[in-house]
Design an enzyme around this catalytic site. Structure first.
Site, PDB file in Angstrom:
ATOM      1  N   GLU A 313      69.671  50.062  53.441  1.00 49.96           N
ATOM      2  CA  GLU A 313      69.079  51.134  53.076  1.00 49.96           C
ATOM      3  C   GLU A 313      70.067  52.022  52.490  1.00 49.96           C
ATOM      4  O   GLU A 313      69.843  52.543  51.331  1.00 49.96           O
ATOM      5  CB  GLU A 313      68.329  52.107  54.060  1.00 49.96           C
ATOM      6  CG  GLU A 313      67.323  52.923  53.293  1.00 49.96           C
ATOM      7  CD  GLU A 313      66.180  53.642  54.251  1.00 49.96           C
ATOM      8  OE1 GLU A 313      65.407  52.934  54.308  1.00 49.96           O
ATOM      9  OE2 GLU A 313      66.755  54.562  54.988  1.00 49.96           O
ATOM     10  N   HIS A 342      73.608  29.380  69.990  1.00 51.08           N
ATOM     11  CA  HIS A 342      72.829  28.176  69.860  1.00 51.08           C
ATOM     12  C   HIS A 342      72.006  28.395  68.925  1.00 51.08           C
ATOM     13  O   HIS A 342      71.256  27.174  68.643  1.00 51.08           O
ATOM     14  CB  HIS A 342      72.188  28.180  71.289  1.00 51.08           C
ATOM     15  CG  HIS A 342      73.051  28.159  72.421  1.00 51.08           C
ATOM     16  ND1 HIS A 342      73.670  27.052  72.950  1.00 51.08           N
ATOM     17  CD2 HIS A 342      73.718  29.005  73.357  1.00 51.08           C
ATOM     18  CE1 HIS A 342      74.539  27.266  73.991  1.00 51.08           C
ATOM     19  NE2 HIS A 342      74.530  28.457  74.218  1.00 51.08           N
ATOM     20  N   LYS A 447      56.333  52.630  48.855  1.00 52.03           N
ATOM     21  CA  LYS A 447      55.344  53.415  49.409  1.00 52.03           C
ATOM     22  C   LYS A 447      54.532  53.737  48.278  1.00 52.03           C
ATOM     23  O   LYS A 447      53.168  53.697  48.471  1.00 52.03           O
ATOM     24  CB  LYS A 447      55.849  54.665  49.734  1.00 52.03           C
ATOM     25  CG  LYS A 447      56.710  54.658  51.171  1.00 52.03           C
ATOM     26  CD  LYS A 447      57.387  56.115  51.432  1.00 52.03           C
ATOM     27  CE  LYS A 447      58.195  56.044  52.924  1.00 52.03           C
ATOM     28  NZ  LYS A 447      58.569  57.283  53.242  1.00 52.03           N
TER      29      LYS A 447
END
Length: 517
Positions: A313, A342, A447
């Site tokens: 961000e 793994h 938004k």
């Protein structure tokens, strides 16, 4: 072998007071590169000095950026800020002590999103013992299934639950929605939510006004000069963490000690500046490689998730400070070692070379406790160290870059120092590549787009309710002058979440029909 040893000695940096070290010897960074960056480095140092002195850094909102003041109020630019910071910490400690001493609460429900949840989640997961008398739960999304799951985990203990609602503006929809769901759960249990609720918010915000009107049990004022991704050492993090019994003074002190170190204009001895320079060299200053974070400690399980927001961000920007399109950023992912060896080390070693690894070594993960021998003269921690060193060697042997951060243990002071180190490195890197680390226009764009979809959803819903026949997405789009794909997604959502809407499946999306029943 001697070449590796020589590079190790040249690019191994230790902070003696914290017993923390950074090994950059397996990165491609060299002295010549550091010299070529000297002018930009000095500029970055000066910009950080100005930031800490109170310069406007978030130009979009005309705000100072003062998270460094939170752990050393003496450097805040005026006496009122200094007093406010110190008084707030004392207030949080006193309130938390009252809550813990009362024995009334056995559960803590933290309601927030982004930095308002990630910071407390990281620290709580790293530091709070499973035997702690107060269990913590988080509502950090507007997912009804996740909300139900969390509330079901609290179960019949809502009467013993304290809720902390965290939102600077009070208008963040994810947090608002989770709060309303929690309020409903308390109401159905015959409980007064306000009597169990704490607001952490900006003065005069929607949440602040609600808390006053409903008589919530406590309110803490959030600083407007602290951004969400750097808010864990503000009341955002300190309130829930102090209630959980975390030593917040040690947490703040670790960050303050790291700040003091990384404030020095000594390039090669400055952990944060060297970290930023290593990122720059590894990514060509353009984010051309990803950062894979591998902490070898279960206590730091959430650290890579925390760094995702802090780094991505802050650094993910389309424009630089001169308005030029640069599309900057460094992608961050990871989990923990040795578990994730793994999962993706095979690709890290043999696949596309588009990353650099950040190993985090915790020298004592048992905090001095006794260990059994799992093999003759061999402890579980020996295997953990072996997997770390082995993976590092395997990557280096195939010319894959890595760095190693080493801390003695994960406690409040060391975690505070780690967070402080990466905060400062992000700030330095942003200066080196000429971007603003302290605003987030892309988040605001998301938004805005979400709000537009919600408006579209209501228009589509109203159209179907007003017209009872079956409808295709393209027909609704034409009637309302809307994009048919967006209409289709709205229709499928309505059919999935409302009992009075039905979807009639067909071979293709264009043939499917929807009806309000």
């Amino acid at each position: 072998m001697s070449q590796n040893w020589d590079r190790f000695q040249e690019f191994f940096i230790r902070h003696d007071e914290l017993d923390l070290s950074l090994d950059l010897s397996r990165m491609g960074i060299d002295g010549g590169f550091i010299d070529t960056m000297s002018d930009r480095v000095q500029s970055a140092f000066n910009e950080m000095d100005a930031l800490e002195s109170g310069a406007i850094a978030n130009a979009d909102e005309g705000r100072m950026v003062g998270h460094y003041w939170l752990r050393n109020a003496k450097i805040a630019p005026d006496a009122d800020l200094q007093s406010s910071i110190t008084e707030k910490i004392t207030s949080v400690e006193n309130y938390a002590a009252q809550i813990r001493d009362s024995g009334r609460y056995r559960k803590l429900l933290v309601i927030g999103i982004g930095g308002s949840a990630l910071g407390p989640q990281l620290v709580a997961d790293a530091l709070v013992s499973p035997t702690n008398p107060i269990d913590v739960y988080f509502l950090d999304n507007t997912d009804p299934g996740g909300i139900d799951r969390t509330l079901a985990a609290i179960g019949d203990d809502l009467d013993k639950t304290l809720a902390v609602v965290i939102s600077k503006s009070g208008g963040t929809k994810e947090t608002r929605n989770s709060m309303l769901e929690a309020q409903d759960a308390f109401r159905k249990a015959g409980l007064d939510f306000a009597a169990h609720a704490i607001a952490v918010t900006g003065p005069g915000s929607q949440l602040d006004q609600l808390a006053v009107a409903e008589g919530w049990s406590q309110r803490f004022e959030m600083e407007d000069w602290v951004g969400g991704r750097t808010s864990v050492m503000s009341v955002v993090g300190l309130v829930p963490l102090a209630i959980l019994g975390v030593d917040i003074r040690a947490f703040l002190d670790g960050a303050a000690v790291m700040d003091a170190h990384t404030r020095q204009h000594d390039t090669r001895g400055n952990l944060a500046m060297m970290l930023a320079l290593a990122w720059h060299e590894a990514t060509n200053g353009r984010g051309e490689k990803d950062m894979v974070v591998l902490p070898y400690s279960d206590h730091l399980l959430l650290f890579s998730k925390y760094l995702q927001q802090l780094v991505m961000e802050s650094l993910g920007k389309e424009l630089d400070r001169d308005g030029q399109v640069v599309n900057q950023g460094i992608a961050v992912y990871g989990n923990k070692g040795s578990t994730d060896q793994h999962a993706y080390v095979q690709q890290l070693r043999d696949g596309v070379n588009n990353f650099f690894a950040t190993f985090i070594e915790v020298r004592d993960t048992r905090h001095g406790g006794e260990s059994i021998e799992v093999d003759p003269d061999t402890l579980t921690s020996d295997y953990l160290q072996g997997f770390l060193r082995g993976t590092r060697e395997a990557l280096s042997g195939n010319e894959r870059a890595s760095m190693t951060l080493s801390v003695p243990e994960v406690d409040a002071r060391q975690l505070g120092a780690l967070i402080g180190l990466f905060e400062r490195a992000v700030g330095f890197y942003a200066s080196l590549v000429n971007i603003n680390a302290y605003h987030q226009p892309g988040v605001e764009a998301g938004k805005k787009a979400a709000g537009e979809f919600l408006d579209l959803l209501q228009r589509v819903r109203g159209h179907l309710l007003a017209n009872g026949e079956e409808h295709r997405a393209a027909d609704v789009g034409a009637a309302l002058n809307l994009d048919p794909e967006s209409v289709y997604h709205a229709l499928t959502h309505l059919a999935a979440t409302r009992s009075d809407f039905r979807r009639v499946p067909a071979a293709t999306p264009s043939e499917e029909t929807f009806i309000a029943r």
